[in-house]
Write a protein that holds these residues in place. Sequence first.
Motif, short mmCIF file in Angstrom:
data_model
loop_
_atom_site.label_atom_id
_atom_site.label_comp_id
_atom_site.label_asym_id
_atom_site.label_seq_id
_atom_site.Cartn_x
_atom_site.Cartn_y
_atom_site.Cartn_z
N LEU A 95 -8.12 -15.01 13.01
CA LEU A 95 -7.25 -14.57 11.74
C LEU A 95 -5.61 -14.56 12.32
N GLU A 96 -5.41 -14.20 13.59
CA GLU A 96 -4.06 -14.26 13.82
C GLU A 96 -3.49 -16.05 13.72
N THR A 97 -4.25 -16.81 13.86
CA THR A 97 -4.04 -18.12 13.76
C THR A 97 -3.55 -18.40 12.36
N HIS A 98 -4.53 -18.12 11.49
CA HIS A 98 -4.70 -18.60 10.19
C HIS A 98 -4.30 -17.69 9.08
N MET A 99 -3.96 -16.52 9.51
CA MET A 99 -3.65 -15.47 8.42
C MET A 99 -2.63 -14.86 8.87
N ASP A 100 -1.54 -14.46 7.87
CA ASP A 100 -0.35 -13.69 8.12
C ASP A 100 -0.55 -12.18 8.33
N ILE A 101 -0.99 -11.71 9.50
CA ILE A 101 -1.53 -10.37 9.72
C ILE A 101 -0.20 -9.47 9.64
N ASP A 102 1.04 -10.08 10.34
CA ASP A 102 2.08 -9.37 10.14
C ASP A 102 2.57 -8.99 8.52
N ALA A 103 2.42 -9.74 7.72
CA ALA A 103 2.84 -9.71 6.53
C ALA A 103 1.83 -8.68 5.82
N LEU A 104 0.33 -8.95 6.16
CA LEU A 104 -0.40 -8.02 5.69
C LEU A 104 -0.14 -6.50 6.07
N LEU A 105 -0.13 -6.40 7.16
CA LEU A 105 0.29 -4.93 7.84
C LEU A 105 1.66 -4.58 7.13
N ALA A 106 2.45 -5.25 6.81
CA ALA A 106 3.64 -4.82 6.20
C ALA A 106 3.59 -4.19 4.96
N MET A 107 2.75 -4.81 4.27
CA MET A 107 2.31 -4.27 2.90
C MET A 107 1.62 -2.95 2.79
N ALA A 108 1.22 -2.51 3.91
CA ALA A 108 0.32 -1.18 4.02
C ALA A 108 1.17 -0.13 3.52
N ALA A 109 0.86 0.85 2.74
CA ALA A 109 1.69 1.87 2.23
C ALA A 109 1.24 3.25 2.72
N PRO A 110 2.27 4.10 2.79
CA PRO A 110 2.07 5.46 3.47
C PRO A 110 0.98 6.29 2.61
N VAL A 111 0.05 6.91 3.40
CA VAL A 111 -0.86 7.67 2.52
C VAL A 111 -0.34 8.84 2.11
N LYS A 112 -0.83 9.12 0.75
CA LYS A 112 -0.20 10.41 0.33
C LYS A 112 -0.63 11.62 1.00
N GLY A 113 0.33 12.46 1.28
CA GLY A 113 0.25 13.82 2.20
C GLY A 113 -0.18 13.56 3.48
N SER A 114 0.14 12.25 4.03
CA SER A 114 0.01 12.14 5.59
C SER A 114 0.93 12.78 6.45
N GLY A 115 2.01 13.08 5.73
CA GLY A 115 3.33 13.52 6.86
C GLY A 115 4.20 12.33 7.26
N LEU A 117 -12.32 10.90 -1.70
CA LEU A 117 -10.93 11.07 -1.17
C LEU A 117 -10.79 12.21 0.04
N ASP A 118 -11.58 13.09 0.00
CA ASP A 118 -11.65 14.11 1.14
C ASP A 118 -11.86 13.26 2.47
N SER A 119 -13.04 12.45 2.58
CA SER A 119 -13.07 11.57 3.78
C SER A 119 -12.01 10.82 4.07
N PHE A 120 -11.38 10.03 3.00
CA PHE A 120 -10.57 9.26 3.32
C PHE A 120 -9.20 10.21 4.01
N HIS A 121 -8.85 11.25 3.33
CA HIS A 121 -7.59 11.93 4.06
C HIS A 121 -7.80 12.72 5.13
N ARG A 122 -9.10 12.87 5.55
CA ARG A 122 -9.54 13.28 7.00
C ARG A 122 -9.37 12.27 7.93
N LEU A 123 -9.89 11.06 7.59
CA LEU A 123 -9.68 10.00 8.48
C LEU A 123 -8.15 9.78 8.61
N SER A 124 -7.22 9.80 7.49
CA SER A 124 -6.02 9.41 7.66
C SER A 124 -5.31 10.46 8.67
N ALA A 125 -5.57 11.64 8.60
CA ALA A 125 -5.08 12.49 9.57
C ALA A 125 -5.22 12.13 10.85
#
Length: 487
Positions: free
Chosen positions: A467-487, A116-124
């Motif tokens: 992937l743009e042709t065969h996968m709904d990238i926009d829908a996938l990215l819309a599902m991304a959630a805010p990282v806790k404590g990322s501001g 989690l330390d590494s994850f939050h450091r990247l997220s910042a």
Amino acid sequence: MTKAIMIQGAGSNVGKSMLVAGIARAAVKRGLSVAPFKPQNMSNNAAVTVDGGEIGRAQALQALACGLNPVVDMNPVLLKPESEVGAQVVVQGQRLTTMKARDYGRMKSTLMPAVLDSFHRLSAQHDLIIIEGAGSPAEVNLRSGDIANMGFATAAGVPVALIGDIDRGGVIAQLVGTHAVLPQEDRDLIRAFGINKFRGDPTLFSDGMDIIADRTGWAPLGIIPWFADAWKLPAEDVMDIASRAGGPIKIAVPKLNRIANFDDLDPLSASPDISVEIVPEGRPLPADADLILIPGSKSTIADLAHFRVQGWDIDLHAHIRRGGHVLGVCGGYQMLGREIIDEDGIEGPPARVPGLGHLDVVTVMKPEKRLARTSAVHIASGETVDGYEIHIGNTTGPDCANAWLQIDGRGEGAANHDGRVQGCYLHGLFASDGFRSLFLEKLGAAPVATDYQAGVTKTLDDLAQHLETHMDIDALLAMAAPVKGSG
């Protein structure tokens, strides 16, 4: 505010690593600052990072897709198998210990704070983190203390997209079965699913998509056809190493049990005049090989014993007697010497074993590991050779006077009297175009001006478009959630 989405698989080797690289590339092209993250990886194909550690090779490729240099936070826990039941445990880029799988299962939950330390450091530092799971969340027997899949997703509050592999069959059971065995709290984190590695007419599986969606309640992201140029990207898993028929010059590579850092082979496979033949156990090294390349190994002494059991030592001697060329890289270099000394028991029980004897050098294993991104000079030509070092052991002896590389003014590598048998510790040397061309010309290949890194970059762009042709990238990215404590 930083957001994150996690890609998990309904099984191992479903193509998660490549999908994360392609999705990341597509997100970068949308103007986002993106970073890859894999909480726990298991691979002997490691990359040396700019901050002096090691991570899985797939995360280094994903970093390239993001336009970033690899750092240890992208893969905070790396397991490097050394035997059937044990592995070296690397935490935030540095070796922590070596332990058996059962013991690691008991202690892995203690690594969650570092993960989690590494994850939050990247997220910042970035807009979007694309996370790759490991294996499958359906392995519910491993759920307690999990840091790789749903355990991490729960701790970080990250939504998940689950990928099935239709190429291996039973993809409906893969996905619906995963839904069936997961506890409710884990099911609730999965928002979508996709089908990877489809061959043929994808409309034939439209009913299958409906069945999966009805049984799980997950949103379908698409049916992704087989990406034919996948072989042009560096492979991480030993299962992905394959022979590649290309041209008249044959390079034979014995497939060691604990083969490591086999990305050395990728630029050779991409060279038009070269055919790379991976030789599995039970088969002799081909008599018509122009070069036998002995790759790196995570367990040099054990792999040397395996080499002899296959009779490859006899094949190698015959190859040299016929005037063939030999190159040993890292562990392969150590095997080519007169002796390997491991009195401290670093790789197993303390031992002194005779090497193959084709280089007059001796290797002494020491606990200190050398990790370095390295720029060398090919002494004969003056060509710059960029690569990395990742090894234990110190190799010395008379043939080191025939060093063929130079690093910071010191000789690196060794060669026999006629230069046909060579070894060195520098991985990645064939990614340097000038050196690769000269080396292959010595084997009889025609000089070709190819840019290997440009080829990898183009393939990543092609993958993103696929992937743009065969996968709904926009829908996938819309599902991304805010990282806790990322501001």
